[in-house]
Design a protein around this motif. Structure first.
Motif, PDB file in Angstrom:
ATOM      1  N   VAL A 171       3.268 -65.419   2.946  1.00 30.80           N
ATOM      2  CA  VAL A 171       2.086 -64.558   3.029  1.00 30.80           C
ATOM      3  C   VAL A 171       2.033 -63.934   4.420  1.00 30.80           C
ATOM      4  O   VAL A 171       2.007 -64.642   5.435  1.00 30.80           O
ATOM      5  CB  VAL A 171       0.803 -65.359   2.754  1.00 30.80           C
ATOM      6  CG1 VAL A 171      -0.423 -64.467   2.899  1.00 30.80           C
ATOM      7  CG2 VAL A 171       0.852 -65.971   1.362  1.00 30.80           C
ATOM      8  N   GLY A 172       1.993 -62.597   4.457  1.00 29.40           N
ATOM      9  CA  GLY A 172       1.971 -61.907   5.736  1.00 29.40           C
ATOM     10  C   GLY A 172       0.573 -61.585   6.212  1.00 29.40           C
ATOM     11  O   GLY A 172       0.288 -61.614   7.411  1.00 29.40           O
ATOM     12  N   ALA A 173      -0.373 -61.289   5.273  1.00 28.13           N
ATOM     13  CA  ALA A 173      -1.738 -60.914   5.655  1.00 28.13           C
ATOM     14  C   ALA A 173      -2.677 -61.176   4.493  1.00 28.13           C
ATOM     15  O   ALA A 173      -2.317 -60.975   3.322  1.00 28.13           O
ATOM     16  CB  ALA A 173      -1.793 -59.445   6.068  1.00 28.13           C
ATOM     17  N   LEU A 174      -3.892 -61.621   4.810  1.00 26.16           N
ATOM     18  CA  LEU A 174      -4.963 -61.800   3.832  1.00 26.16           C
ATOM     19  C   LEU A 174      -6.131 -60.938   4.287  1.00 26.16           C
ATOM     20  O   LEU A 174      -6.637 -61.096   5.411  1.00 26.16           O
ATOM     21  CB  LEU A 174      -5.392 -63.268   3.737  1.00 26.16           C
ATOM     22  CG  LEU A 174      -4.337 -64.231   3.181  1.00 26.16           C
ATOM     23  CD1 LEU A 174      -4.784 -65.676   3.341  1.00 26.16           C
ATOM     24  CD2 LEU A 174      -4.067 -63.936   1.700  1.00 26.16           C
ATOM     25  N   ASN A 175      -6.583 -60.031   3.438  1.00 26.34           N
ATOM     26  CA  ASN A 175      -7.561 -59.020   3.839  1.00 26.34           C
ATOM     27  C   ASN A 175      -8.950 -59.248   3.250  1.00 26.34           C
ATOM     28  O   ASN A 175      -9.713 -58.285   3.071  1.00 26.34           O
ATOM     29  CB  ASN A 175      -7.054 -57.634   3.429  1.00 26.34           C
ATOM     30  CG  ASN A 175      -5.696 -57.329   4.003  1.00 26.34           C
ATOM     31  OD1 ASN A 175      -5.387 -57.719   5.130  1.00 26.34           O
ATOM     32  ND2 ASN A 175      -4.869 -56.629   3.236  1.00 26.34           N
ATOM     33  N   PHE A 176      -9.312 -60.486   2.943  1.00 21.10           N
ATOM     34  CA  PHE A 176     -10.605 -60.735   2.305  1.00 21.10           C
ATOM     35  C   PHE A 176     -11.197 -62.040   2.813  1.00 21.10           C
ATOM     36  O   PHE A 176     -10.514 -62.873   3.420  1.00 21.10           O
ATOM     37  CB  PHE A 176     -10.450 -60.796   0.784  1.00 21.10           C
ATOM     38  CG  PHE A 176      -9.729 -62.027   0.291  1.00 21.10           C
ATOM     39  CD1 PHE A 176     -10.433 -63.123  -0.184  1.00 21.10           C
ATOM     40  CD2 PHE A 176      -8.334 -62.094   0.315  1.00 21.10           C
ATOM     41  CE1 PHE A 176      -9.772 -64.258  -0.627  1.00 21.10           C
ATOM     42  CE2 PHE A 176      -7.668 -63.222  -0.133  1.00 21.10           C
ATOM     43  CZ  PHE A 176      -8.391 -64.309  -0.599  1.00 21.10           C
ATOM     44  N   ILE A 177     -12.497 -62.215   2.521  1.00 15.91           N
ATOM     45  CA  ILE A 177     -13.181 -63.477   2.769  1.00 15.91           C
ATOM     46  C   ILE A 177     -13.685 -64.012   1.430  1.00 15.91           C
ATOM     47  O   ILE A 177     -13.795 -63.263   0.449  1.00 15.91           O
ATOM     48  CB  ILE A 177     -14.362 -63.308   3.748  1.00 15.91           C
ATOM     49  CG1 ILE A 177     -15.375 -62.306   3.187  1.00 15.91           C
ATOM     50  CG2 ILE A 177     -13.860 -62.881   5.125  1.00 15.91           C
ATOM     51  CD1 ILE A 177     -16.628 -62.166   4.036  1.00 15.91           C
ATOM     52  N   ASP A 178     -13.984 -65.286   1.382  1.00 18.27           N
ATOM     53  CA  ASP A 178     -14.436 -65.903   0.134  1.00 18.27           C
ATOM     54  C   ASP A 178     -15.703 -65.209  -0.378  1.00 18.27           C
ATOM     55  O   ASP A 178     -16.659 -64.974   0.367  1.00 18.27           O
ATOM     56  CB  ASP A 178     -14.747 -67.382   0.357  1.00 18.27           C
ATOM     57  CG  ASP A 178     -13.511 -68.163   0.780  1.00 18.27           C
ATOM     58  OD1 ASP A 178     -12.404 -67.644   0.579  1.00 18.27           O
ATOM     59  OD2 ASP A 178     -13.666 -69.275   1.324  1.00 18.27           O
ATOM     60  N   GLY A 179     -15.692 -64.894  -1.687  1.00 21.01           N
ATOM     61  CA  GLY A 179     -16.873 -64.293  -2.309  1.00 21.01           C
ATOM     62  C   GLY A 179     -17.072 -62.821  -2.016  1.00 21.01           C
ATOM     63  O   GLY A 179     -18.144 -62.280  -2.292  1.00 21.01           O
TER      64      GLY A 179
END
Length: 371
Positions: A81-89
């Protein structure tokens, strides 16, 4: 000994005379306070008028809430995984980039493939021009055409592979909890997060085949859940199965419930009432009903404050009230509290309702006579 016996006799005689005097006084007092009840006071009661209320006929069931659309967002290739662009919910729109995989190697391959495709295209155009002037054979044109198409196909394949490393939301909705971190090695099928469209909640439930006749699309359903016990959510029947289950003898139905506030969540246990008929009918308080020998009665007060026991036919119920199909007219006053002390023809007097007694104790005073 004779003196002791005489004393005991006199004491017993005095007791008898006292009891007789007390009974006589009670009898005279009852006559003076009276009344027509044969010596008793008028009973204290609370009255309420017979009013019209809205009643419904409903078929009840239970079911589990489902999202309008729901998927697991998963990896499509073995990569970190290189990048995660969100937060929970987080609420996202369609095509929002949720995550990116590392793709340096694939990007390099794609750049090389695009350069090769551009060169093949130029070669094809040059040979085609020579062929038009008679300086290139047909075989040369065919070879350059194949080379052009081959390199173009490679570019398309590499673009698809690179696209598999970008995880996008296929529809608008709410993302769930993050399941991975940046740098995690994921494989095809590994869940990164979930995506649910909860703007509309779907509810699947079953109804016994005996109630099949009145069922149709568009019927109103009213739903309650434990989390919001005081709220009633309304929806419509969106689908009815084509088959009856031969084991349970029930038919499956699907309701759709608008969820603009986002209060309802997938997985909630729901109690559903399928409304088959609505009407306005006369009603009385549940406390007014007096059951006797498989019949039901109420005490109706006339203008002289005497009560008449009258048989009624009951219909549907709702919290606190009962539908009256026959036996009463709108506006008549029936006894709500105090029915246990009544007899037909007995006089009654109004008792201050409980709410007003509480208001008086709290300093608010009486709000007026009972109705």
């Amino acid at each position: 000994m004779r003196t002791l016996g005489t004393f005991v006799f006199l004491m017993a005689f005095a007791g008898v005379l006292g009891a007789a005097g007390y009974f006589y006084w009670q009898l005279q007092n009852g006559k003076s306070a009276g009344g027509e009840r044969g010596g008793g006071q008028a009973a204290l009661v609370t009255l309420a008028p017979v009013k019209e209320r809205a009643f419904v006929d409903a078929i009840e069931g239970i079911g589990t809430a489902k999202a309008n659309e729901s998927i697991d967002l998963t990896a499509k290739a073995t990569e970190t995984v290189g990048a995660l662009n969100f937060i929970d919910g987080q609420k996202v729109e369609k095509d929002f980039v949720v995550a990116r995989m590392t793709s340096g190697e694939q990007a390099g391959d794609l750049a090389a493939a695009r350069a090769a495709a551009a060169e093949a295209q130029q070669t094809y155009e040059r040979v085609k021009g020579l062929s038009a002037r008679g300086f290139a054979s047909g075989a040369q044109v065919d070879a350059t055409t194949a080379a052009r198409d081959s390199t173009a196909g490679r570019v398309t394949a590499l673009e698809q592979r690179l696209g598999d490393r970008v995880i996008k939301a296929p529809f608008a909705g709410v993302l769930g909890l993050r399941r991975v971190s940046v740098g995690t090695l994921v494989r095809p099928g590994d869940v990164i997060t979930t995506l649910d469209d909860i703007s509309t909640i779907k509810l699947d439930f079953t109804v016994a085949e005996a109630f099949l006749a009145p069922l149709k699309l568009g019927m109103t359903v009213r739903v309650t859940v434990a989390a919001y016990a005081e709220r009633v959510f309304e929806g419509k029947i969106a689908g009815i199965d084509t088959r009856v289950d031969p084991v349970s003898r029930a038919i499956a139905m699907r309701a759709e419930i608008p969820n603009t506030e986002g209060l309802l969540r997938p997985g909630m246990l729901m109690t559903v009432a399928l409304i088959t008929a609505e009407r306005v009918a006369l009603s009385v308080h549940e406390e007014s009903i007096v059951p006797l020998d498989n019949r039901h009665y109420v005490y109706v007060a006339d203008t002289e404050m005497k009560v008449e026991r009258r048989e009624v036919k009951m219909g549907a119920r709702q919290p606190g009230f009962v539908e009256v199909k026959s036996g009463l007219r709108a506006g008549e006053r029936v006894v709500v509290e105090g029915t246990i002390r009544l007899r037909p023809g007995a006089p009654v007097t109004l008792e201050v309702p409980k709410e007003e007694r509480r208001g008086k104790r709290s300093g608010g005073g009486l709000r007026g006579p009972a109705t």
